[in-house]
Write an enzyme that holds these catalytic residues in place. Structure first.
Site: not given
Ligand code: GLC
Length: 736
Positions: A263
């Site tokens: 993430d």
């Molecule tokens: C965010 C979220 C995740 C998302 C990622 C990319 O922090 O936790 O769900 O897909 O970043 O945007």
């Protein structure tokens, strides 16, 4: 590209080039007008690092992405195309109801259709991968991201996760209109301590495997191409460095052979978690755990090369990671066509097109949950009665939840716009109040300055006084849910409840339409309103879907995918709870039993609950046999029940099957959802519904952590919610 050639490409790549493939950068590094989905870090990437990056997130648009692809491939020694990824979690330009609302449809077919549309719009806009489905099981509405989940039940979440993967990926990724699905957030992110986003998750291995992992496993079974590691530490080990979780569970047990991405900056955050002394160690932990791509953090980009040259990590691990990423690009057909389906013409033609809007409108109605109705809904659409639509959501276009990026408010249909299309006279609209109290903040730390709150309220109360019926349009701000938006309260903003109370002083014929990203404490509202319709955040076609349901053109099709607690003090609250040694069946008992001295034990509205505009009656549960033989191949019990539409209107019932294992080598929940069927019946019509029960449906993690069924007595419950009472018993026998 043939596998042989792909192997040759990998063999010919330099170490720097291979590491570049393992880096995802925010699109803001390349272009303006991007969507930042995480804390914009202070890290800067060198021109070389940028030039070698294998992926970008946070931008869509055919023209811009085609240009970005050209420029990047030009810089790449082997001209390897980039992967463009984005959060398309409930539609891209046509915004569908938020995922928790989609869960309430109890219709994997509808959800798959929505994801098909999302994939078509996303691929035309140049995207290759979506960060969806989010298959995190949720039981704590304080957590802001419950809106992104499909709810509290492993079985329903599993079906919904599979439907989303099918919808996005189709049968062949390279085909036009298909995008790769990235399952998230692995694992257990939906159970943070205190409902606090990003906080530690403590789950026993049995609870993790029994309740939290199954939906992820279903998405893997459906063939999702990527998995995202979660921010949280799971039993004190952050997921991005959790070798047991990623190698043993995800890859070895679940058989996942796709790519793993972290993430947003989660790799570097292992330093802050306190499990890595610095970015180099964070890179080692992640590489050894099997992470292929680093989203936005500097760890892989700036430390992997040295770690290889110093012999602290094996280049073989990098080759394996890059191979998986090259295979994904190859499956998408990017080596033959680096733009895939990016087409400004198609993007313009299909985004928000009539067909997509109609589907969004239909699904919104299917997701609405009618919690209360004292025969005031549906409204007759005669102009005789004077209607007053009152509340901050009447005119608001904030009808889409987190993770939606409308390009203009005009794309979204408000309640006022929709109602004006169906009622030409005898209808007034009044704001009534701001959405947020003074001082109450949303996740951006903002609150609404609203100088004329008193004036708003006065006008609204006057409108209510003059009306026959008031339709209150109220709810949370969408910025009070989603990522980084945990709340300690589950109440509607007080400024709105003050409005509700004052309106109720002058008019008791009140219908409440509630926008929310989470289950709320609606006790007081339900003592005032004669009907309560939860619409979640319906998305693009919000106003039209609400008008359709209010006036009976569509029925409220939703059933709760997550329990509504009476109060935040009950949380976590969910239907598949345990009886305990001192059960409290009514929920009101006091003294030596499970429960509270100041509140009923059970939720205000349970999982699976939802009213319709008609009524249904159930007959007795009948079994074709009273025992199932564990070792008899294909043995199956057929459980049948007559369902009758006893009302005056046609309607759709979601018939739900629950099973209880009366005794096991570990305690078992009071019941678990094992099946459901949506059945549309004309007024007065009845139908026999049959469920097939197999030994496999009875398996669980037993005292030895084996996934098995155990002989003994089982109870079946079939009905319109998790409180279904029509039951029958059967035995699972050990003999053939
Ligand atoms: C965010 C979220 C995740 C998302 C990622 C990319 O922090 O936790 O769900 O897909 O970043 O945007």
């Amino acid at each position: 590209m043939e596998q042989k050639k792909l192997r040759e490409l990998l063999a010919d790549m330099s170490l720097e080039e291979k590491i570049g493939q393992m880096i995802q950068l925010p699109a803001s590094v390349f272009i303006d007008g991007t969507i930042e989905t995480g804390p914009s870090g202070t890290i800067t990437f060198t021109e070389e690092e940028k030039g070698l990056a294998g992926s970008v997130l946070g931008k869509y648009g055919a023209e811009e992405l085609r240009k970005m692809q050209d420029e990047q491939m030009e810089k790449q020694p082997h001209h390897i195309p980039m992967l463009f990824m984005f959060d398309v979690i409930h539609g891209l330009r046509t915004i569908f109801p938020m995922p928790l609302a989609l869960g309430c449809t109890f219709s994997p077919e509808s959800v798959e259709q929505a994801c098909r549309v999302a994939a078509k719009e996303a691929s035309a806009a140049g995207l290759h991968v979506t960060f969806s489905p989010m298959a995190d099981l949720v039981r704590d509405p304080r957590w802001g991201r419950v809106m992104e989940s499909t709810g509290e039940d492993p079985y329903l979440n599993g079906l919904m996760a599979r439907a989303q993967v099918r919808g996005y990926q189709g049968k062949d990724l390279a085909q036009a209109g298909n995008i790769a699905s990235c399952l998230k957030h692995f694992a257990g992110y939906g159970a943070p301590e205190g409902g606090r986003d990003y906080d530690n998750v403590e789950l026993s291995e049995r609870t993790l495997r029994q309740d939290y992992l199954p939906a992820y496993a279903e998405a893997v079974r459906e063939g999702c191409k990527m998995v995202m590691t979660s921010f949280n530490s799971l039993n004190r080990i952050p997921s991005s460095g959790n070798k047991w979780l990623l190698k043993e569970v995800l890859r070895d047990e679940m058989g996942f052979d796709g790519s793993i991405i972290t993430d947003y900056n989660a790799m570097e955050e292992m330093i802050v978690h306190g499990i890595a002394e610095g970015p180099a160690q964070a890179a080692v932990l992640s590489l050894h755990a099997g992470v292929d791509m680093d989203m936005v953090s500097p760890c892989y980009a700036k430390y992997l090369k040295d770690l290889v040259l110093k012999g602290q990590v094996e280049e073989k691990l990098i080759d394996e990671a890059v191979w998986r990423l090259l295979c994904l690009k190859n499956e998408l057909g990017l080596f033959e066509n680096p733009y895939k389906d990016a087409s400004a013409e198609t993007e313009k033609a299909i985004s928000l097109c009539k067909e997509h809007r109609e589907l969004a409108r239909k699904l919104a109605a299917e997701s609405f949950v009618l919690l209360k109705n004292e025969d005031v809904l549906p409204l007759t659409d005669s102009d005789q009665k004077k209607l007053a639509f009152i509340g901050p959501m009447v005119k608001s276009s904030l009808v889409h939840s987190s993770w939606s990026f409308p390009e203009s408010e005009d794309e979204l249909v408000t309640i006022e716009e929709a109602i004006k299309k169906v009622r030409k006279t005898n209808t007034v609209f009044a704001q009534g109040s701001p959405i947020l109290d003074q001082g109450m903040t949303d996740k951006m730390g903002r609150y609404e300055e609203c100088q004329d709150a008193d004036q708003y309220r006065k006008e609204a109360v006057e409108a209510a006084r003059e009306a026959d019926t008031v339709i209150l349009c109220i709810g949370e701000s969408p910025l009070q849910s989603g990522e980084g938006a945990s709340r300690t309260k589950l109440s509607l903003p007080e400024v709105q409840m003050e409005l509700v109370r004052e309106v109720a002083q002058v008019n008791q014929d009140i219908i409440a339409v509630v926008f929310t990203g989470r289950p709320l404490d609606l006790r007081e509202l339900e003592t005032i309103a004669k009907a309560v319709l939860v619409v979640w955040y319906p998305g693009t076609e919000s106003g039209n879907a609400i008008a359709d349901v209010l006036f009976g053109k569509a029925e409220p099709g939703g059933r709760l995918a997550m329990s509504f607690p009476r109060s935040v003090g009950q949380v976590p609250v969910y239907y598949s709870h345990f009886l305990t040694g001192r059960p409290n069946l009514s929920g009101d008992k006091k003294g030596f039993c499970t429960g509270y001295i100041d509140e009923n034990l059970y939720p205000l509205h349970p999982f699976g609950y939802g009213l319709t505009y008609t009524s249904f009656a159930y007959g007795d549960v009948e079994l074709n046999q009273s025992a199932l033989c564990k070792n008899k191949e294909d043995d199956v019990i057929e459980a049948s029940i007559d369902v009758c539409n006893t009302g005056m209107r046609d309607g759709t019932e979601t018939v739900q099957l629950y099973i209880r294992d009366m005794a096991g080598s570990v305690i078992r929940p009071v019941r678990e959802l094992k099946g459901f069927q949506k059945v549309h019946l004309k007024a007065g019509e009845h139908r026999r519904i049959t469920f097939r029960i197999t030994e496999e449906m009875l398996r669980f993690y037993n005292i030895d952590m084996q996934y098995v069924s155990e002989p003994g007595e089982f109870r079946i419950y079939i009905g319109g919610s998790s409180q279904a009472e029509n039951e029958a018993a059967f035995y699972l026998l050990d003999e053939t």
